[in-house]
Write a protein that holds these residues in place. Structure first.
Motif, PDB file in Angstrom:
ATOM      1  N   ASN A 202       0.825  -1.205   0.000  1.00  0.00           N
ATOM      2  CA  ASN A 202       0.000   0.000   0.000  1.00  0.00           C
ATOM      3  C   ASN A 202       0.858   1.252   0.000  1.00  0.00           C
ATOM      4  OD1 ASN A 202      -2.213  -1.628   0.132  1.00  0.00           O
ATOM      5  ND2 ASN A 202      -2.630  -1.280   2.303  1.00  0.00           N
ATOM      6  N   PRO A 203       0.485   2.259  -0.784  1.00  0.00           N
ATOM      7  CA  PRO A 203       1.205   3.533  -0.743  1.00  0.00           C
ATOM      8  C   PRO A 203       0.861   4.296   0.525  1.00  0.00           C
ATOM      9  CG  PRO A 203      -0.696   3.723  -2.173  1.00  0.00           C
ATOM     10  CD  PRO A 203      -0.637   2.282  -1.743  1.00  0.00           C
ATOM     11  N   ASP A 204       1.629   5.327   0.818  1.00  0.00           N
ATOM     12  CA  ASP A 204       1.305   6.192   1.943  1.00  0.00           C
ATOM     13  C   ASP A 204       0.119   7.083   1.589  1.00  0.00           C
ATOM     14  OD1 ASP A 204       2.073   7.222   4.632  1.00  0.00           O
ATOM     15  OD2 ASP A 204       2.280   9.095   3.497  1.00  0.00           O
ATOM     16  N   SER A 205       0.076   7.541   0.326  1.00  0.00           N
ATOM     17  CA  SER A 205      -1.032   8.376  -0.136  1.00  0.00           C
ATOM     18  C   SER A 205      -1.114   8.306  -1.649  1.00  0.00           C
ATOM     19  CB  SER A 205      -0.864   9.827   0.315  1.00  0.00           C
ATOM     20  OG  SER A 205       0.313  10.386  -0.248  1.00  0.00           O
ATOM     21  N   ALA A 206      -2.266   8.681  -2.186  1.00  0.00           N
ATOM     22  CA  ALA A 206      -2.466   8.702  -3.639  1.00  0.00           C
ATOM     23  C   ALA A 206      -3.652   9.601  -3.946  1.00  0.00           C
ATOM     24  CB  ALA A 206      -2.713   7.296  -4.182  1.00  0.00           C
ATOM     25  N   TYR A 207      -3.686  10.099  -5.181  1.00  0.00           N
ATOM     26  CA  TYR A 207      -4.814  10.918  -5.627  1.00  0.00           C
ATOM     27  C   TYR A 207      -4.965  10.792  -7.132  1.00  0.00           C
ATOM     28  CZ  TYR A 207      -7.936  14.833  -6.495  1.00  0.00           C
ATOM     29  OH  TYR A 207      -9.010  15.586  -6.886  1.00  0.00           O
ATOM     30  N   LEU A 208      -6.195  10.709  -7.586  1.00  0.00           N
ATOM     31  CA  LEU A 208      -6.513  10.749  -9.010  1.00  0.00           C
ATOM     32  C   LEU A 208      -7.747  11.607  -9.182  1.00  0.00           C
ATOM     33  CD1 LEU A 208      -5.962   9.726 -11.908  1.00  0.00           C
ATOM     34  CD2 LEU A 208      -7.543   7.837 -11.436  1.00  0.00           C
ATOM     35  N   GLY A 209      -7.668  12.611 -10.051  1.00  0.00           N
ATOM     36  CA  GLY A 209      -8.813  13.492 -10.193  1.00  0.00           C
ATOM     37  C   GLY A 209      -8.852  14.217 -11.528  1.00  0.00           C
ATOM     38  N   LEU A 210      -9.968  14.869 -11.761  1.00  0.00           N
ATOM     39  CA  LEU A 210     -10.217  15.674 -12.952  1.00  0.00           C
ATOM     40  C   LEU A 210     -10.683  17.044 -12.500  1.00  0.00           C
ATOM     41  CD1 LEU A 210     -10.622  15.913 -16.078  1.00  0.00           C
ATOM     42  CD2 LEU A 210     -12.969  15.118 -15.706  1.00  0.00           C
ATOM     43  N   SER A 211     -10.130  18.083 -13.097  1.00  0.00           N
ATOM     44  CA  SER A 211     -10.551  19.442 -12.776  1.00  0.00           C
ATOM     45  C   SER A 211     -10.483  20.277 -14.050  1.00  0.00           C
ATOM     46  CB  SER A 211      -9.651  20.044 -11.689  1.00  0.00           C
ATOM     47  OG  SER A 211      -8.307  20.102 -12.132  1.00  0.00           O
ATOM     48  N   GLY A 212     -10.855  21.547 -13.937  1.00  0.00           N
ATOM     49  CA  GLY A 212     -10.737  22.417 -15.097  1.00  0.00           C
ATOM     50  C   GLY A 212     -11.848  23.435 -15.198  1.00  0.00           C
ATOM     51  N   ASP A 213     -11.712  24.303 -16.200  1.00  0.00           N
ATOM     52  CA  ASP A 213     -12.700  25.351 -16.462  1.00  0.00           C
ATOM     53  C   ASP A 213     -13.825  24.802 -17.333  1.00  0.00           C
ATOM     54  OD1 ASP A 213     -11.204  27.195 -15.052  1.00  0.00           O
ATOM     55  OD2 ASP A 213     -10.099  27.857 -16.822  1.00  0.00           O
ATOM     56  N   TRP A 214     -14.997  25.378 -17.137  1.00  0.00           N
ATOM     57  CA  TRP A 214     -16.191  24.978 -17.891  1.00  0.00           C
ATOM     58  C   TRP A 214     -16.919  26.237 -18.353  1.00  0.00           C
ATOM     59  CZ3 TRP A 214     -19.045  20.350 -18.880  1.00  0.00           C
ATOM     60  CH2 TRP A 214     -20.350  20.546 -19.315  1.00  0.00           C
ATOM     61  N   THR A 215     -17.306  26.266 -19.627  1.00  0.00           N
ATOM     62  CA  THR A 215     -18.177  27.313 -20.155  1.00  0.00           C
ATOM     63  C   THR A 215     -19.196  26.652 -21.070  1.00  0.00           C
ATOM     64  OG1 THR A 215     -16.355  28.913 -20.150  1.00  0.00           O
ATOM     65  CG2 THR A 215     -18.295  29.479 -21.445  1.00  0.00           C
ATOM     66  N   SER A 216     -20.457  27.025 -20.945  1.00  0.00           N
ATOM     67  CA  SER A 216     -21.482  26.480 -21.838  1.00  0.00           C
ATOM     68  C   SER A 216     -22.591  27.501 -22.027  1.00  0.00           C
ATOM     69  CB  SER A 216     -22.062  25.162 -21.286  1.00  0.00           C
ATOM     70  OG  SER A 216     -22.658  25.357 -20.016  1.00  0.00           O
ATOM     71  N   GLN A 217     -23.289  27.345 -23.127  1.00  0.00           N
ATOM     72  CA  GLN A 217     -24.459  28.180 -23.411  1.00  0.00           C
ATOM     73  C   GLN A 217     -25.404  27.372 -24.282  1.00  0.00           C
ATOM     74  OE1 GLN A 217     -23.933  32.426 -24.334  1.00  0.00           O
ATOM     75  NE2 GLN A 217     -25.343  32.170 -26.045  1.00  0.00           N
ATOM     76  N   TRP A 218     -26.688  27.466 -24.009  1.00  0.00           N
ATOM     77  CA  TRP A 218     -27.644  26.701 -24.802  1.00  0.00           C
ATOM     78  C   TRP A 218     -29.003  27.384 -24.812  1.00  0.00           C
ATOM     79  CZ3 TRP A 218     -26.000  25.737 -19.985  1.00  0.00           C
ATOM     80  CH2 TRP A 218     -26.912  25.449 -18.995  1.00  0.00           C
ATOM     81  N   GLU A 219     -29.798  26.993 -25.823  1.00  0.00           N
ATOM     82  CA  GLU A 219     -31.132  27.557 -26.002  1.00  0.00           C
ATOM     83  C   GLU A 219     -32.113  26.428 -26.296  1.00  0.00           C
ATOM     84  OE1 GLU A 219     -32.176  31.255 -28.398  1.00  0.00           O
ATOM     85  OE2 GLU A 219     -32.866  29.665 -29.742  1.00  0.00           O
ATOM     86  N   LEU A 220     -33.193  26.410 -25.576  1.00  0.00           N
ATOM     87  CA  LEU A 220     -34.304  25.498 -25.838  1.00  0.00           C
ATOM     88  C   LEU A 220     -35.455  26.301 -26.410  1.00  0.00           C
ATOM     89  CD1 LEU A 220     -35.664  22.672 -25.575  1.00  0.00           C
ATOM     90  CD2 LEU A 220     -36.422  23.383 -23.297  1.00  0.00           C
ATOM     91  N   ASP A 221     -35.975  25.843 -27.546  1.00  0.00           N
ATOM     92  CA  ASP A 221     -37.039  26.577 -28.240  1.00  0.00           C
ATOM     93  C   ASP A 221     -38.155  25.607 -28.582  1.00  0.00           C
ATOM     94  OD1 ASP A 221     -38.528  28.410 -29.614  1.00  0.00           O
ATOM     95  OD2 ASP A 221     -37.108  28.669 -31.277  1.00  0.00           O
TER      96      ASP A 221
END
Length: 470
Positions: free
Chosen positions: A251-270
């Motif tokens: 076993n390791p002493d510690s570990a990390y796996l992750g995803l991060s980042g910027d998000w931009t979105s725009q949408w229109e429902l008609d």
């Protein structure tokens, strides 16, 4: 959410240098030095136009700039991987059988107990981390061996790494599905331009979509339902491992796996969407890339995939034209320590902004334009994350009238913008030598606020009036 100041984009297929035991980062990106060599990216080929493989980034140092495989020989005792000219010429993941060569002849000096790590190759496109269990003999393509999955400890031993790798959009493979999809931002140098001249920042990938939505039965031709918009991503992979844990076995002493980042979105429902598709996600694009992070000579392969989707939940009664934008960042993953085991990490900070709104009739509808991401090592899915910004419309009405038979309906409506970020740490996580008995749900991050509201009077068919926006 704070950014890692050491990050910088490097347009290469295989990337990045990471900290190893006894090394340190110095200066700006790519300026560090270590005993094993300079910090230089490993270049690779890029697939044509809309289909490419990816790059990551780091400012830390690496022991080699050309290694595509590493081997920890069982005869060496304590895990100590070395760079290798070994190549995986074929691999069958159904039974773990592989053929390996040393790159210069048909023979390969591998033995039972050796651990092999390979960056993505045609025979193992998601990378490979295996232990040799039996040597079967020689073929004209190399040495045939049986293998089983290995762990990071068997290869990295007491190595330490803690780094964030940004994703170059030019290395992301994008597959459009049934909807009309357009991709921007894949040139990898400077800002590019999306539909209508929209600027796409360096390091971001934008995917536009336009699609028809099932229209409610009995709706007028003018109420035909559709959705259009875009998702703009700037993902980062976060990986950490500390194998220096005396007395803890594998076993390791510690570990990390992750995803991060910027998000931009725009949408229109008609239009007036049908209630029939309530609860149904409609995928419109698939994204995939593989990031190779070098820990000394060892290629640690992180696989990243996205499914972009929209979902319209309606009661079939209300006709709307509503647009919304969402912008912010998120971070999701799993953190391991010897004392606590695996714990989920989930953070988000997003802001929703109204663009325009109009509503006719009473009813409810919710439109989501989101992304379901998967992150894992060497082909396994260790983490799933769902980022789901949405716009929700609620409209209520009451009848009005006179004894002469005239009247209409008073409609009060409101538009809400929100987001949900959820995810799961999947049960195996065996590559870290730290399997868990069952999957762990990331706690949900939720936010919502009112964006717009209005009232209006609807008169019967002859000359219907739209409610006025306040």
């Amino acid at each position: 959410m704070p950014k890692n100041p050491r990050n910088a984009l490097i347009p290469a297929l295989v990337v990045t240098a990471l900290l190893v035991t006894g090394c340190s980062a110095a200066g700006a990106a790519g300026t560090g030095a270590a005993a094993g060599g300079g910090a230089e990216p490993v270049a690779g080929t890029v697939a044509p136009s809309s289909s490419a493989k990816k790059a990551g980034t780091s400012t830390a140092v690496t022991a080699s700039k050309t290694t595509s495989a590493a081997v920890a020989h069982a005869a060496d005792g304590e895990p100590s991987a070395k760079k290798s000219s070994l190549k995986v010429t074929s691999y069958d993941d159904s039974n773990g059988r592989a053929v390996v060569s040393d790159g210069t002849s048909s023979r390969s000096a591998v033995a039972v107990g050796d651990v092999v790590a390979s960056a993505p190759v045609p025979s193992a496109p998601e990378g490979l981390l295996v232990k040799v269990t039996r040597v079967l003999g020689e073929t004209d393509k190399g040495t045939k061996v049986d293998t089983e999955p290995a762990t990071l400890h068997e290869l990295l031993g007491s190595s330490k790494v803690n780094e964030t790798a940004s994703v170059d959009p030019s290395g992301i493979e994008v597959k459009g599905l049934d909807a009309d999809v357009e991709v921007s931002g894949k040139k990898g140098s400077g800002a590019t331009f999306g539909p209508g001249g929209a600027k796409v920042p360096l390091g971001s990938l934008r995917v536009d979509v336009s699609d028809s939505v099932q229209t409610a039965d009995g709706a007028s031709s003018s109420a035909k339902a559709s959705i259009k918009g875009y998702v703009q991503l700037a993902p980062e992979i976060e990986f950490a491992y500390d194998g220096d844990a005396p007395g803890s076995g594998d076993n390791p002493d510690s570990a990390y796996l992750g995803l991060s980042g910027d998000w931009t979105s725009q949408w229109e429902l008609d239009g007036q969407a049908s209630a029939a598709q309530k609860g149904t996600r409609v995928p419109f694009a698939e994204l995939h890339t593989d990031v190779v992070i070098y820990v000394g000579p060892v290629p640690v392969v992180v696989n990243l995939g996205y499914v972009l989707y929209y979902q319209v939940d309606a009661d079939g009664k209300v006709s709307v034209k509503v647009s919304q934008s969402a912008k912010g960042d998120f971070k999701a993953g799993g953190s391991y320590s010897r004392t606590k085991g695996w714990t989920p990490v989930n953070e988000a900070d997003m802001t929703a902004t109204p663009v325009k709104s109009s509503v006719t009739a009473a009813g409810n509808v919710k439109a989501t334009l989101g992304a379901e991401a998967s992150v894992g090592l060497y082909g396994a899915v260790d983490l799933t994350v769902d980022v789901a910004p949405y716009a929700r419309v609620s409209a209520t009405g009451r009848g009005t009238g006179t004894s002469a038979g005239s009247g209409g309906a008073v409609v009060a409506w409101a538009v809400f913008g929100g987001y949900d970020v959820t995810g799961t740490l999947n049960a195996h996580l065996s590559v870290f030598s730290t399997p868990i008995d069952k999957s762990i749900r990331l706690f949900t991050v939720h936010g919502e606020k009112k964006l717009d509201e209005g009232t209006g009077t609807l008169t019967p068919p002859k000359n219907p009036a739209l409610p006025a926006r306040r």
